[in-house]
Structures are given as structure tokens and as C-alpha cells.
Scaffold this motif. Structure first.
Motif, PDB file in Angstrom:
ATOM      1  N   ASP A  94       6.766  13.529   3.657  1.00 44.59           N
ATOM      2  CA  ASP A  94       7.435  13.426   4.940  1.00 44.59           C
ATOM      3  C   ASP A  94       7.294  12.015   5.491  1.00 44.59           C
ATOM      4  O   ASP A  94       6.336  11.300   5.171  1.00 44.59           O
ATOM      5  N   PHE A  95       8.222  11.629   6.348  1.00 50.53           N
ATOM      6  CA  PHE A  95       8.176  10.319   6.984  1.00 50.53           C
ATOM      7  C   PHE A  95       6.835  10.173   7.697  1.00 50.53           C
ATOM      8  O   PHE A  95       6.498  10.963   8.573  1.00 50.53           O
ATOM      9  N   PRO A  96       6.045   9.146   7.336  1.00 46.95           N
ATOM     10  CA  PRO A  96       4.690   9.025   7.890  1.00 46.95           C
ATOM     11  C   PRO A  96       4.623   8.404   9.284  1.00 46.95           C
ATOM     12  O   PRO A  96       3.562   8.410   9.897  1.00 46.95           O
ATOM     13  N   GLY A  97       5.733   7.876   9.760  1.00 39.17           N
ATOM     14  CA  GLY A  97       5.746   7.222  11.066  1.00 39.17           C
ATOM     15  C   GLY A  97       5.630   5.712  10.921  1.00 39.17           C
ATOM     16  O   GLY A  97       5.092   5.195   9.940  1.00 39.17           O
ATOM     17  N   ASP A  98       6.153   5.018  11.907  1.00 40.97           N
ATOM     18  CA  ASP A  98       6.180   3.552  11.866  1.00 40.97           C
ATOM     19  C   ASP A  98       4.784   2.942  11.775  1.00 40.97           C
ATOM     20  O   ASP A  98       4.564   1.966  11.069  1.00 40.97           O
ATOM     21  N   SER A  99       3.835   3.518  12.483  1.00 40.83           N
ATOM     22  CA  SER A  99       2.478   2.967  12.498  1.00 40.83           C
ATOM     23  C   SER A  99       1.850   2.988  11.105  1.00 40.83           C
ATOM     24  O   SER A  99       1.261   1.993  10.665  1.00 40.83           O
ATOM     25  N   ALA A 100       1.976   4.098  10.405  1.00 36.43           N
ATOM     26  CA  ALA A 100       1.417   4.208   9.050  1.00 36.43           C
ATOM     27  C   ALA A 100       2.124   3.256   8.091  1.00 36.43           C
ATOM     28  O   ALA A 100       1.480   2.630   7.233  1.00 36.43           O
ATOM     29  N   ILE A 101       3.424   3.118   8.242  1.00 31.75           N
ATOM     30  CA  ILE A 101       4.173   2.200   7.381  1.00 31.75           C
ATOM     31  C   ILE A 101       3.750   0.758   7.667  1.00 31.75           C
ATOM     32  O   ILE A 101       3.516  -0.026   6.746  1.00 31.75           O
ATOM     33  N   GLU A 102       3.626   0.410   8.937  1.00 28.66           N
ATOM     34  CA  GLU A 102       3.202  -0.948   9.293  1.00 28.66           C
ATOM     35  C   GLU A 102       1.785  -1.236   8.804  1.00 28.66           C
ATOM     36  O   GLU A 102       1.496  -2.348   8.354  1.00 28.66           O
ATOM     37  N   ASP A 103       0.900  -0.241   8.850  1.00 28.83           N
ATOM     38  CA  ASP A 103      -0.460  -0.419   8.329  1.00 28.83           C
ATOM     39  C   ASP A 103      -0.427  -0.720   6.833  1.00 28.83           C
ATOM     40  O   ASP A 103      -1.112  -1.631   6.354  1.00 28.83           O
ATOM     41  N   GLN A 104       0.393   0.051   6.085  1.00 34.87           N
ATOM     42  CA  GLN A 104       0.478  -0.191   4.644  1.00 34.87           C
ATOM     43  C   GLN A 104       1.142  -1.537   4.374  1.00 34.87           C
ATOM     44  O   GLN A 104       0.703  -2.282   3.497  1.00 34.87           O
ATOM     45  N   ALA A 105       2.189  -1.873   5.116  1.00 35.79           N
ATOM     46  CA  ALA A 105       2.873  -3.161   4.918  1.00 35.79           C
ATOM     47  C   ALA A 105       1.915  -4.319   5.164  1.00 35.79           C
ATOM     48  O   ALA A 105       1.857  -5.270   4.370  1.00 35.79           O
ATOM     49  N   THR A 106       1.143  -4.243   6.228  1.00 41.24           N
ATOM     50  CA  THR A 106       0.174  -5.294   6.531  1.00 41.24           C
ATOM     51  C   THR A 106      -0.831  -5.447   5.401  1.00 41.24           C
ATOM     52  O   THR A 106      -1.088  -6.557   4.923  1.00 41.24           O
ATOM     53  N   ALA A 107      -1.384  -4.336   4.958  1.00 42.34           N
ATOM     54  CA  ALA A 107      -2.394  -4.375   3.890  1.00 42.34           C
ATOM     55  C   ALA A 107      -1.794  -4.886   2.579  1.00 42.34           C
ATOM     56  O   ALA A 107      -2.383  -5.763   1.919  1.00 42.34           O
ATOM     57  N   ASP A 108      -0.635  -4.383   2.194  1.00 41.45           N
ATOM     58  CA  ASP A 108      -0.029  -4.760   0.915  1.00 41.45           C
ATOM     59  C   ASP A 108       0.427  -6.219   0.919  1.00 41.45           C
ATOM     60  O   ASP A 108       0.193  -6.952  -0.044  1.00 41.45           O
ATOM     61  N   CYS A 109       1.065  -6.650   1.988  1.00 39.56           N
ATOM     62  CA  CYS A 109       1.559  -8.033   2.058  1.00 39.56           C
ATOM     63  C   CYS A 109       0.399  -9.021   2.125  1.00 39.56           C
ATOM     64  O   CYS A 109       0.440 -10.086   1.508  1.00 39.56           O
ATOM     65  N   TYR A 110      -0.644  -8.658   2.861  1.00 46.88           N
ATOM     66  CA  TYR A 110      -1.839  -9.495   2.942  1.00 46.88           C
ATOM     67  C   TYR A 110      -2.480  -9.630   1.556  1.00 46.88           C
ATOM     68  O   TYR A 110      -2.860 -10.724   1.132  1.00 46.88           O
ATOM     69  N   ALA A 111      -2.587  -8.518   0.848  1.00 47.80           N
ATOM     70  CA  ALA A 111      -3.230  -8.512  -0.467  1.00 47.80           C
ATOM     71  C   ALA A 111      -2.485  -9.379  -1.481  1.00 47.80           C
ATOM     72  O   ALA A 111      -3.111 -10.022  -2.328  1.00 47.80           O
ATOM     73  N   GLU A 112      -1.175  -9.422  -1.410  1.00 46.75           N
ATOM     74  CA  GLU A 112      -0.375 -10.185  -2.368  1.00 46.75           C
ATOM     75  C   GLU A 112      -0.144 -11.636  -1.955  1.00 46.75           C
ATOM     76  O   GLU A 112       0.281 -12.461  -2.762  1.00 46.75           O
ATOM     77  N   PHE A 113      -0.409 -11.962  -0.707  1.00 42.57           N
ATOM     78  CA  PHE A 113      -0.110 -13.287  -0.172  1.00 42.57           C
ATOM     79  C   PHE A 113      -0.812 -14.400  -0.959  1.00 42.57           C
ATOM     80  O   PHE A 113      -0.186 -15.355  -1.416  1.00 42.57           O
ATOM     81  N   GLY A 114      -2.118 -14.293  -1.115  1.00 42.09           N
ATOM     82  CA  GLY A 114      -2.896 -15.328  -1.797  1.00 42.09           C
ATOM     83  C   GLY A 114      -2.476 -15.520  -3.245  1.00 42.09           C
ATOM     84  O   GLY A 114      -2.425 -16.654  -3.739  1.00 42.09           O
ATOM     85  N   THR A 115      -2.162 -14.430  -3.924  1.00 38.80           N
ATOM     86  CA  THR A 115      -1.719 -14.516  -5.313  1.00 38.80           C
ATOM     87  C   THR A 115      -0.417 -15.309  -5.408  1.00 38.80           C
ATOM     88  O   THR A 115      -0.247 -16.145  -6.289  1.00 38.80           O
ATOM     89  N   PHE A 116       0.493 -15.067  -4.475  1.00 38.71           N
ATOM     90  CA  PHE A 116       1.793 -15.744  -4.507  1.00 38.71           C
ATOM     91  C   PHE A 116       1.674 -17.194  -4.050  1.00 38.71           C
ATOM     92  O   PHE A 116       2.140 -18.109  -4.720  1.00 38.71           O
ATOM     93  N   ILE A 117       1.073 -17.428  -2.905  1.00 43.92           N
ATOM     94  CA  ILE A 117       1.002 -18.768  -2.312  1.00 43.92           C
ATOM     95  C   ILE A 117      -0.006 -19.653  -3.044  1.00 43.92           C
ATOM     96  O   ILE A 117       0.174 -20.858  -3.148  1.00 43.92           O
ATOM     97  N   GLY A 118      -1.080 -19.055  -3.532  1.00 42.80           N
ATOM     98  CA  GLY A 118      -2.129 -19.851  -4.172  1.00 42.80           C
ATOM     99  C   GLY A 118      -3.175 -20.320  -3.177  1.00 42.80           C
ATOM    100  O   GLY A 118      -3.953 -21.233  -3.456  1.00 42.80           O
ATOM    101  N   ALA A 119      -3.174 -19.720  -2.003  1.00 42.98           N
ATOM    102  CA  ALA A 119      -4.173 -19.999  -0.957  1.00 42.98           C
ATOM    103  C   ALA A 119      -4.361 -18.716  -0.165  1.00 42.98           C
ATOM    104  O   ALA A 119      -3.434 -17.919  -0.034  1.00 42.98           O
ATOM    105  N   ASP A 120      -5.566 -18.512   0.346  1.00 47.63           N
ATOM    106  CA  ASP A 120      -5.815 -17.336   1.175  1.00 47.63           C
ATOM    107  C   ASP A 120      -4.942 -17.379   2.423  1.00 47.63           C
ATOM    108  O   ASP A 120      -4.701 -18.458   2.979  1.00 47.63           O
ATOM    109  N   TYR A 121      -4.535 -16.223   2.881  1.00 42.98           N
ATOM    110  CA  TYR A 121      -3.704 -16.137   4.078  1.00 42.98           C
ATOM    111  C   TYR A 121      -4.371 -16.844   5.266  1.00 42.98           C
ATOM    112  O   TYR A 121      -3.717 -17.591   5.988  1.00 42.98           O
ATOM    113  N   ASP A 122      -5.660 -16.630   5.439  1.00 42.15           N
ATOM    114  CA  ASP A 122      -6.373 -17.201   6.578  1.00 42.15           C
ATOM    115  C   ASP A 122      -6.417 -18.727   6.550  1.00 42.15           C
ATOM    116  O   ASP A 122      -6.626 -19.358   7.582  1.00 42.15           O
TER     117      ASP A 122
END
Length: 166
Positions: A94-122
Motif C-alpha cells: 500500500d502507498f506508505p505516505g509522503d513522509s515514509a517515501i521522503e525518509d527513504q529518498a533521503t537515506a538512499d540519495c545520501y548513501a549514493e551521493f559520496g559514491t557518485f560525487i567522490g566526496a562525502d555529502y557533508d
């Protein structure tokens, strides 16, 4: 079309846009902004269905929130506003709601950021955002989250940011 005609047309469209926003409210702002962008440079980018974006696509005229169904893409060598750098998928159900989707998007995009950019997000000068399923697209089987990297100062980027290490 002469340069004078282009500027005259752009000024006329901008005037109409200001009047339209003043009279109609902010709900049409994105549409008017896109019309102005098209009038200034009608060849900038290819309109592409949002569901056909893939990792490595670069877009211009990045949307500032709200539901979108299309965007303009360009070759990443051209100036652009954002680049798709990762994709992840929500679990079926079932549709998990915007909050759950945004939580997963934040976690997934953060996790892949450093691998792609070659530097930690922070430590990076870049930021990320995402496209994610809405309740309407979820009912049609959409489970994909697309991560986009962009320059938070608003400057356009030329070239891919893969391995930019900044």
C-alpha cells in the motif's frame, strides 16, 4: 527572428506572466516560468517524460517542488541544473505516505551521493533532491525514487558531476 524581436517577445511574455501571477495566484507560477524559459531559448533541452529519466540524464529548468510529469533534458556537456545520479525502489504494498517515501529518498540519495560525487555529502559543495512516487503514480505501479545532484547556489553545471570530488 532578430535579437530585438526576441527581447521584445521576452519582455511581452514576462509582463503577461507578472500580470497572470498577480491575478491568478501562485498555482500557475511554474507553468508561466517554463513559458518564459521557452520563449528566451526555445531549443534548450528536449522535453522528456519524468518516468523515462535514467541515471546520467541532465535536466534544465529543474522544478521547485510540486508534482511533475515531464522535464527538459540536455546533454550533460551543456549547462544544466541537475543530474540524475542514482535510483532506488520502494517496496511493493500500500502507498506508505509522503513522509515514509521522503525518509527513504533521503537515506538512499545520501548513501549514493559520496559514491557518485567522490566526496562525502557533508564535505561537498553540491546538494541533492529527488523525484518520488505520488499517491496517484503509486496506484499505477510507480515505486522509483530518482536522486538528483545540483548546485545549491543556483549556478548551472557543465559536464557530469560523476567523480567531481567537490
Amino acid at each position: 527572428m532578430t535579437t530585438e524581436n526576441i527581447w521584445r517577445r521576452t519582455l511581452a511574455i514576462a509582463t503577461i506572466a507578472v500580470a497572470a501571477v498577480a491575478l491568478s495566484g501562485c498555482s500557475i507560477l511554474d507553468q508561466v516560468t517554463n513559458q518564459i524559459s521557452d520563449a528566451v531559448d526555445p531549443g534548450a533541452g528536449t522535453t522528456q517524460d519524468i518516468f523515462s529519466l535514467v541515471i546520467g540524464d541532465c535536466e534544465v529548468g529543474n522544478q521547485d517542488g510540486g508534482e511533475v510529469s515531464s522535464t527538459k533534458t540536455v546533454d550533460c556537456a551543456e549547462p544544466h541544473d541537475a543530474e540524475v545520479y542514482a535510483a532506488s525502489y520502494m517496496a511493493e504494498g500500500d502507498f506508505p505516505g509522503d513522509s515514509a517515501i521522503e525518509d527513504q529518498a533521503t537515506a538512499d540519495c545520501y548513501a549514493e551521493f559520496g559514491t557518485f560525487i567522490g566526496a562525502d555529502y557533508d564535505d561537498s559543495v553540491y546538494d541533492f533532491s529527488w523525484y518520488y512516487p505520488t499517491e496517484g503514480s503509486w496506484s499505477e505501479g510507480d515505486r522509483e525514487i530518482l536522486c538528483l545532484v545540483y548546485d545549491p547556489s543556483g549556478n548551472q553545471i557543465s559536464g557530469s558531476l560523476a567523480g567531481a570530488a567537490e
